[in-house]
Motif scaffolding. Structure first.
Motif, short mmCIF file in Angstrom:
data_model
loop_
_atom_site.label_atom_id
_atom_site.label_comp_id
_atom_site.label_asym_id
_atom_site.label_seq_id
_atom_site.Cartn_x
_atom_site.Cartn_y
_atom_site.Cartn_z
N UNK A 12 36.58 26.31 50.75
CA UNK A 12 37.92 26.67 51.25
C UNK A 12 38.98 26.35 50.20
N UNK A 13 38.85 25.19 49.55
CA UNK A 13 39.81 24.81 48.51
C UNK A 13 39.76 25.77 47.33
N UNK A 14 38.55 26.22 46.98
CA UNK A 14 38.41 27.19 45.89
C UNK A 14 39.09 28.50 46.25
N UNK A 15 39.00 28.92 47.48
CA UNK A 15 39.66 30.16 47.90
C UNK A 15 41.17 29.98 47.95
N UNK A 16 41.64 28.77 48.28
CA UNK A 16 43.07 28.48 48.20
C UNK A 16 43.55 28.60 46.76
N UNK A 17 42.76 28.04 45.83
CA UNK A 17 43.11 28.20 44.42
C UNK A 17 43.16 29.68 44.04
N UNK A 18 42.17 30.44 44.50
CA UNK A 18 42.13 31.87 44.20
C UNK A 18 43.38 32.57 44.72
N UNK A 19 43.83 32.17 45.91
CA UNK A 19 45.05 32.72 46.49
C UNK A 19 46.26 32.40 45.62
N UNK A 20 46.37 31.12 45.18
CA UNK A 20 47.50 30.75 44.30
C UNK A 20 47.41 31.47 42.96
N UNK A 191 39.86 37.14 36.62
CA UNK A 191 40.32 35.92 37.29
C UNK A 191 39.59 35.63 38.60
N UNK A 192 39.31 36.65 39.41
CA UNK A 192 38.60 36.39 40.66
C UNK A 192 37.21 35.81 40.39
N UNK A 193 36.64 36.19 39.26
CA UNK A 193 35.29 35.69 38.92
C UNK A 193 35.28 34.18 38.68
N UNK A 194 36.42 33.63 38.30
CA UNK A 194 36.47 32.19 38.05
C UNK A 194 36.25 31.42 39.35
N UNK A 195 36.85 31.93 40.42
CA UNK A 195 36.62 31.30 41.72
C UNK A 195 35.18 31.52 42.17
N UNK A 196 34.66 32.71 41.93
CA UNK A 196 33.25 32.96 42.25
C UNK A 196 32.36 31.95 41.53
N UNK A 197 32.67 31.71 40.27
CA UNK A 197 31.88 30.76 39.48
C UNK A 197 31.97 29.35 40.02
N UNK A 198 33.18 28.94 40.43
CA UNK A 198 33.36 27.59 40.97
C UNK A 198 32.60 27.41 42.28
N UNK A 199 32.66 28.40 43.16
CA UNK A 199 31.94 28.30 44.43
C UNK A 199 30.43 28.29 44.18
N UNK A 200 29.98 29.14 43.27
CA UNK A 200 28.55 29.17 42.93
C UNK A 200 28.11 27.83 42.35
N UNK A 201 28.94 27.25 41.48
CA UNK A 201 28.64 25.93 40.91
C UNK A 201 28.53 24.89 42.02
N UNK A 202 29.42 24.95 42.99
CA UNK A 202 29.38 24.01 44.12
C UNK A 202 28.08 24.15 44.90
#
Length: 377
Positions: A12-20, A191-202
Motif C-alpha cells: 500500500x505504501x509503495x502504491x502511495x509513493x506511485x501516486x505521489x 516511472x511506474x515500473x519503479x513501483x512495480x520493482x519495489x513491490x516485487x522486491x518486497x
C-alpha cells in the motif's frame, strides 16, 4: 507484526509513493503543452493519465533492475523497504510543496539505499549496479536530451524563420499533442515500473516470489492505475515552474523539448536504465531555451533545481535510513514510522492549502511571462 500484514502495508505504501510520483511528475509530460496553449490544463492531465497507464503496461525491464539489481534481496526485509518508501514519499511531498521538479526516482533510490545500508550493512547495496544503472544515466540522460533539444530548436527556428508565425505555431501545437502523448507513454513506461520493482522486491524478501521473478500481473496493473490517478490530480506547483520558470516556451521549442526527452526516456527504459524523467524533461526544456536564444534560460531557477537534484539522493537516503532502522526493530517501529509519515504528509498538505496553486494560476503565470517576453523582444 504478522508477516502478511507487513507485506500488505509495504505494498500500500509503495502504491502511495506511485501516486505521489504521478502528481509530482505531471509537469514532465505536460508543462510545455500547457505553456504554449496546445492543451488546456485539465485536458492535458487527463490525456497524460490515460497514456501513463498504457505506458506502464509496455515493459518490465526497469522493474527487474530495481527488484534484482540495486540491493541484495536476501539481506533485506519488507520493513526495510517500508522505511525506504517513507523516505521517498517525504522528499516528494517537500519538493512538490516548494514547486521544485526534483526526481521521484532518485528519492526512491535514495530511500531504499539508505534504509538498506543502515539496517543491513553497506555490502547489501550493489554500488556498482547503482552507478551503472542509476548514477551514470542521471548525468548523461539530461545532457543528451538538452543537446538534442538545443539542436532541434535551433534548426526549427532557422528553417521556419520566413514562415508566418501563426501558421508555424498552429502546426507545432498540433505536433506537441503527439509529442506529449509520447512523453506520457515514456513516463509511464519508466516511472511506474519503479513501483512495480519495489513491490516485487518486497514479495521476494517475504518469500512469496522466487528471486529473479518478474512483477506479477496484479502488481503491474495496480502500479499503472496508481500513477495514472496521481497524474490526473495534477502537480500544478511543479507545472508552474517547468512551464514558465525555466524559460518562456514557444510552440516549436516545446515540441523539440518533449520529443527529445521522450526519445531518451523510451530508449533508456528499453535498456533497463532507471533514469529520472524529471531530469530528462528539464534538460530538454533548458536545451530548447538555449536553442531559441542564448539567454533563453533563467539560470537562477535552474540553479535551485540543480541543488534539489543534488540533495535528493542523500536527503531521501537519510530519512530512509532512519525510518528503515526504526521499522526493522519490530511492530512498534513500523507503527512509529507509519504515524510519523502520515503526520508529516498531513502537515505538508495543510500548508499547501494556505497558498494553493490551481490550473488557472499556472495559465495566468505563463501568460504573464509570455507578455513580458514579447515586450523584451
Amino acid at each position: 507484526m504478522d508477516a502478511s500484514l507487513l507485506v500488505i502495508i509495504v505494498v500500500v505504501t509503495a502504491l502511495v509513493f506511485d501516486f505521489t510520483n504521478g502528481f509530482h511528475d505531471t509537469a514532465n509530460s505536460m508543462a510545455t503543452s500547457i505553456a504554449t496553449g496546445a492543451l488546456r490544463p485539465r485536458t492535458a492531465v487527463a490525456f497524460s493519465a490515460v497514456l501513463n497507464l498504457v505506458g506502464a503496461l509496455l515493459s518490465v525491464e526497469v522493474a527487474k533492475t530495481i527488484s534484482g539489481g540495486i540491493v541484495d534481496d536476501a539481506r533485506i526485509t519488507p520493513a526495510i523497504v517500508f522505511g525506504g518508501l517513507i523516505g521517498a514519499i517525504m522528499w516528494n511531498l517537500v519538493t512538490w510543496y516548494v514547486g521544485l521538479p526534483s526526481s521521484s526516482s532518485h528519492a526512491l533510490f535514495g530511500g531504499l539505499i539508505g534504509a538498506t545500508w543502515i539496517a543491513a550493512g553497506a555490502d547489501a547495496v550493489h554500488f556498482a549496479k547503482v552507478v551503472d544503472k542509476v548514477v551514470a544515466p542521471a548525468i548523461a540522460a539530461p545532457l543528451v536530451a538538452g543537446i538534442v533539444a538545443l539542436l532541434a530548436t535551433y534548426l526549427t527556428y532557422r528553417l521556419t524563420k520566413r514562415a508566418r508565425k501563426s501558421v508555424t505555431d498552429k502546426g507545432f501545437k498540433a505536433g506537441q499533442i503527439a509529442s506529449a502523448a509520447l512523453m506520457s507513454l515514456a513516463h509511464g513506461t519508466n516511472d511506474a515500473q519503479k513501483t512495480m520493482g519495489i513491490i516485487t522486491l518486497t514479495l521476494i524478501t517475504a518469500g512469496t516470489l522466487a528471486p529473479g521473478s518478474e512483477p506479477p500481473l496484479w502488481v503491474i496493473l495496480s502500479a499503472a492505475i496508481a500513477i495514472a490517478l496521481g497524474t490526473y490530480l495534477g502537480g500544478w506547483r511543479i507545472t508552474k515552474t517547468l512551464g514558465s520558470g525555466l524559460t518562456t516556451i514557444e510552440a516549436p521549442q516545446g515540441f523539440a523539448a518533449q520529443t527529445s526527452a521522450a526519445t531518451v526516456i523510451m530508449a533508456s527504459s528499453h535498456l533497463g536504465f532507471a533514469l529520472s524523467t524529471t531530469h530528462v524533461a528539464s534538460g530538454g526544456i533548458m536545451g530548447s531555451g538555449l536553442g531559441r536564444q542564448r539567454d533563453g534560460v533563467r539560470w537562477g531557477v535552474a540553479g535551485r533545481m540543480a541543488a534539489a537534484w543534488g540533495l535528493t539522493l542523500p536527503a531521501a537516503g537519510l530519512v530512509g535510513a532512519l525510518a528503515g532502522k526504526i521499522a526493522s526493530l519490530g511492530t512498534v517501529g513500523v507503527i512509529a514510522v507509519a504515524v510519523v509519515g502520515v503526520v508529516v504528509s498531513l502537515v505538508i498538505w495543510l500548508l499547501s492549502r494556505r497558498e494553493p496553486v490551481r490550473p488557472e494560476h499556472v495559465v495566468d503565470e505563463i501568460a504573464a511571462q509570455a507578455e513580458t517576453h514579447k515586450v523584451a523582444v
